[in-house]
Design a protein around this motif. Sequence first.
Motif, short mmCIF file in Angstrom:
data_model
loop_
_atom_site.label_atom_id
_atom_site.label_comp_id
_atom_site.label_asym_id
_atom_site.label_seq_id
_atom_site.Cartn_x
_atom_site.Cartn_y
_atom_site.Cartn_z
N HIS A 86 -63.66 -28.15 0.68
CA HIS A 86 -62.35 -28.33 1.58
C HIS A 86 -61.75 -27.52 2.15
O HIS A 86 -61.73 -26.22 1.40
N PHE A 89 -61.91 -24.90 9.68
CA PHE A 89 -62.98 -24.33 10.54
C PHE A 89 -62.03 -23.43 11.33
O PHE A 89 -61.18 -23.76 12.27
N ARG A 94 -59.25 -26.27 12.28
CA ARG A 94 -58.97 -28.37 11.97
C ARG A 94 -59.27 -28.61 10.27
O ARG A 94 -60.17 -27.07 9.73
N VAL A 96 -60.97 -29.80 7.31
CA VAL A 96 -62.34 -30.55 7.54
C VAL A 96 -62.89 -30.28 5.68
O VAL A 96 -62.41 -29.93 4.90
N ASN A 98 -66.49 -31.64 3.56
CA ASN A 98 -67.48 -31.55 3.97
C ASN A 98 -68.60 -31.84 2.92
O ASN A 98 -68.34 -31.15 1.66
N TRP A 124 -68.99 -34.58 9.54
CA TRP A 124 -68.65 -33.36 9.84
C TRP A 124 -67.73 -32.65 11.38
O TRP A 124 -66.83 -32.03 11.24
N SER A 125 -68.43 -32.97 12.94
CA SER A 125 -67.86 -32.22 13.71
C SER A 125 -66.98 -33.23 14.17
O SER A 125 -66.13 -32.85 15.10
N GLN A 127 -64.19 -33.93 11.86
CA GLN A 127 -63.49 -33.20 11.31
C GLN A 127 -63.55 -32.03 11.71
O GLN A 127 -62.59 -31.88 12.33
N ALA A 128 -63.79 -30.77 12.43
CA ALA A 128 -64.32 -29.74 12.94
C ALA A 128 -63.89 -29.66 14.31
O ALA A 128 -62.76 -29.08 14.76
#
Length: 164
Positions: A86, A89, A94, A96, A98, A124-125, A127-128
């Motif tokens: 947790h 990024f 943002r 994340v 993962n 991932w993308s 969120q990030a």
Amino acid sequence: MHPNEQTITQFYAAFAQLDAQTMAACYADDATFEDAVFSLRGKREVTGMWRMLTDATRAKGRDDWQLDYSGIAADATTGQAHWEAHYRFSATNRLVLNRVDARFTFNSQGLIATHRDRFDFWAWSRQALGAPGWLLGWTPFLRNKVRRQAAANLQKYLASQGRP
């Protein structure tokens, strides 16, 4: 507990504390690392990546950092773990979460020889990166762009640390 299980546990306990020096001690000189973003060869690159990531987390998002790990198992040559990070990024600020499955091989000295992390790049993308990740995170275009940027960032970081 097998000594290689201890190495994996030591690695993730250090990662949870953002202790890149202890993480680096777990790798062989000729170690390799691979995930959806990085493809690294040699201890300099592998440990440089961890130093870069832990430094960025300490600088911008330590309050948001948490690492949980489980499922550690190993024998004389291979090992595995599951970990969840947790974090914030740094490029987009943002949050994340993962979820990663890791596989390892070990050399005869009990050091990590290969480390392969697998995670859902699209998750991932999203969120990030937000909307671009949502729209393009499943494409090779975005994955390759992220890989190129990460490689450039690592080379810049290594040069700034006197590790070109």
